[in-house]
Structures are given as C-alpha cells and as structure tokens.
Scaffold this active site. Structure first.
Site, short mmCIF file in Angstrom:
data_model
loop_
_atom_site.label_atom_id
_atom_site.label_comp_id
_atom_site.label_asym_id
_atom_site.label_seq_id
_atom_site.Cartn_x
_atom_site.Cartn_y
_atom_site.Cartn_z
N LYS A 65 0.83 -1.21 0.00
CA LYS A 65 0.00 0.00 0.00
C LYS A 65 0.87 1.26 0.00
CE LYS A 65 -2.28 -1.39 3.68
NZ LYS A 65 -1.76 -2.76 3.78
N THR A 66 1.85 1.30 0.88
CA THR A 66 2.74 2.47 0.94
C THR A 66 3.56 2.59 -0.35
OG1 THR A 66 2.90 2.30 3.35
CG2 THR A 66 4.62 3.55 2.22
N ASP A 110 -1.33 6.92 6.30
CA ASP A 110 -1.34 5.51 6.67
C ASP A 110 -2.24 5.33 7.89
OD1 ASP A 110 -0.75 2.85 6.49
OD2 ASP A 110 1.28 3.01 7.29
N THR A 159 -5.47 -1.22 7.10
CA THR A 159 -5.61 -2.67 7.21
C THR A 159 -6.98 -3.05 7.73
OG1 THR A 159 -4.67 -2.59 9.44
CG2 THR A 159 -3.15 -3.01 7.63
N ARG A 218 6.62 -8.04 1.91
CA ARG A 218 7.47 -7.55 2.99
C ARG A 218 8.12 -8.71 3.74
NH1 ARG A 218 4.51 -3.71 6.98
NH2 ARG A 218 4.68 -2.31 5.19
#
Length: 337
Positions: A65-66, A110, A159, A218
C-alpha cells in the site's frame, strides 16, 4: 524481539524497505488488476491535466500500500507528504499540512481509519471542495473563515477498512483492495530483491522462500535478508537450497509459512481452550500479544490457510490445524516441553 515473519516493520528496517521498493508502476509485481486500472486512471488524469482522484488502498499489512502510494505520486510527477492517522490528533495538525500542499501534491495517510473524529470531520470540506473552514473567535462574535486550498490528492491506506466511517469512505473516488500474493509473484520479487542486495540465489531457494512468505512481499524480502545472513556466515556466500532450508529451520518458519507466534496461537487454542471457541481478548492475553496485532497480522493468514476460523462465539482451531501438527482432536497438549 520481533519475529522475521511479522507483517509489521521492525525498527531500523525502513531503509531496507525503501531500497527494495519499486519506484515505477511497471516495476510493481503482482496485483495485476489493481496495477492495470491504476495505470489507466493515472494516464486519464494526466491527459486532463488535473490531480488524480482521492484513493483508498486497503488490505493486510506488507502487501504494498505504501509502495503504491509513492509510485502514484512519482507517476503523476507530484510530491508526496506521508503521515499517519494516529499522529493527526487535532484539526490544527491537519490544517498545517493541507495549507502547505501545492497543486497535484499527494497527502498519504497511513492507518487512515485511526484518524481522530474531529480531524476527520475537518477533512471533509478539504476533500470535496478543497477548502478549510476556520472558526474565528468564540461565542456570539464567532464567525467562520473559509480558506481555499490547492487541489491535491489524498491517498489513504488501512488494514481495517471496516473501521472507516461511511462519510470518509464515500469521499474516495478510487478504491483498491490488495490481496495476498501467489508464490510465483513472490518468487519474482525475491529474485529482483536479491539482485538489488547483490546476493546470488538459485531458483529452488527463491521458490522455497516464496512459498513460506505468507503471501506477503514484505515478509518475503525480510526472509531473504535473514537467509542471506546465514549464507554469508554459515554458507558459501550464495543462497542455494541447502543453506535456505537450514536458515528457515533456524528461523522456525515451517513449510506452510507458520512462525513461532502462529504456532503459539494454534497451540493455545487447542491446548488451553479445547480447540475453541475463544474470544480474541482471552486469546491475546494467553499468548502475550496485542489483540489488534493478532487480528491484523496473524489471523488473516491463519484463516486464509484454514488453520483457524471465526465463529459468533470466538476463534476455533480447524481439523486442518490438528492434521498439520499430527494431533488427534481428543488429544491433550499440542506440544510437550
């Protein structure tokens, strides 16, 4: 000490994340439909010579997402200003950021679901009309001063999309859900990252890491870095299947991608709560982990892989969990220590 397979960023690892992060949309692996649609929306906005609409990105942690937020800003040729929902405690905090944005700049928030309620309401006119209503004075002499803002794009990441209020959700013109990655996509991510890290990795080792990375880039990159450490200290400086299997065993990541905490959660449900059901708060206390972390980081994968299930009464271990650990359902403790 945090585990190598936790979806959250470990302190000091942000630099590695930035190094391995793709910078362009064509470099982004996976999420094919999302990437293709984003490309269309970006090109359309560029043809109209206007900022892209506000975008909501949601899904489990570690899926990109980032990364996508930074890519969108780069593709639009815009500056990006990242912040987080919990940081924005007062309307004044938000006003200071918004008033300094130039035309087509990107504000990335975020954990957007954790914005303070008063700040969220202050954000509505900024998103719709690109203005801020500032209250001057108090009491009978109070008046509202409207400040015009440059047209900007808000990209929100969360999330927990279910915790977003309906008014805030409705103000995002574009919305994408990011899903877990198949092993093939993670394999390509690992090979790319290995090249950036200047470590040689064979295909069998790359696929082994990909299959144990919980569908999360990640985690795949983090496992790659840890396996690299073992290869450089215990191996020959290259990641082959033997050193990969040795490293993953030392990291306690099994063939299904379950790590120490995953096993502890399943173990606790079976051993201490008779297989369930058990409430999330009771489970969190029993395993010594935050309830929100269990819900956001560990539980989605365990449910997706069929190890636990949610019921109206709480969490239960599935037959697959008993089978994976070779435990009969009527048996007592999962592990004997």
């Amino acid at each position: 000490m945090e585990r190598a397979t936790t979806g959250k960023l470990l302190k000091g690892e942000e630099l590695y994340e930035l190094t391995l992060r793709p910078k362009k949309l064509v470099e982004f692996v996976g999420q094919k439909t999302t990437v293709e649609n984003l490309s269309v929306f970006i090109q359309a906005a560029q043809k109209r010579k206007e900022p892209i609409e506000h975008i909501l990105l949601f899904g489990p942690p570690g899926l990109g997402k980032t990364t996508l937020a930074h890519i969108i800003a780069a593709e639009m040729g815009s500056n990006i200003y990242p912040t987080a929902g919990p940081i924005l405690e007062r309307p004044f905090d938000l006003a200071g950021i918004l008033s300094n944005l130039n035309t087509a700049d990107v504000l990335f928030i975020d954990e957007v679901h954790r914005i303070n309620k008063s700040v969220e309401e202050y954000l509505y006119p900024a998103l719709e009309d690109f203005c801020l209503d500032v209250m001057q004075d108090k009491g009978v002499g109070a008046k509202v001063l409207r400040l015009n803002l440059n047209k900007f794009t808000l990209i929100g990441a969360t999330t927990r999309s279910g915790l977003l209020t309906s008014p805030l959700r409705s103000r995002f013109g574009i919305s994408f859900r990011l899903d877990y990655y198949p092993a093939d996509d993670l394999f390509h991510i690992i090979k790319r990252s290995a090249g950036i890290l200047e470590i040689e990795i064979d295909d069998n080792a790359g696929m082994e890491i990909a299959q144990r990375a919980r569908g999360t880039p990640r985690i795949a990159n983090r496992l790659l870095r840890r396996v690299r450490d073992f290869a450089q200290v215990k191996g020959k400086g290259i990641i082959d299947l033997d050193i990969c299997m040795y490293a993953l065993e030392r990291l306690e990541v099994d063939e299904c991608g379950l790590d120490e905490m995953d096993k502890k959660i399943i173990h606790t449900i079976i051993q201490k709560f008779g297989g369930g059901p058990v409430g999330i708060n009771s489970l969190a206390v029993a395993v010594g982990e935050d309830a929100q972390t269990i819900e956001e980081v560990f539980e989605p994968f365990l449910i997706m892989e069929g190890f636990i299930k949610r019921t109206s009464r709480g969490r239960e271990a599935t037959p697959h969990a008993y089978e994976h650990f070779k435990i009969k359902k009527e048996q007592g403790p999962l592990f004997n220590k």
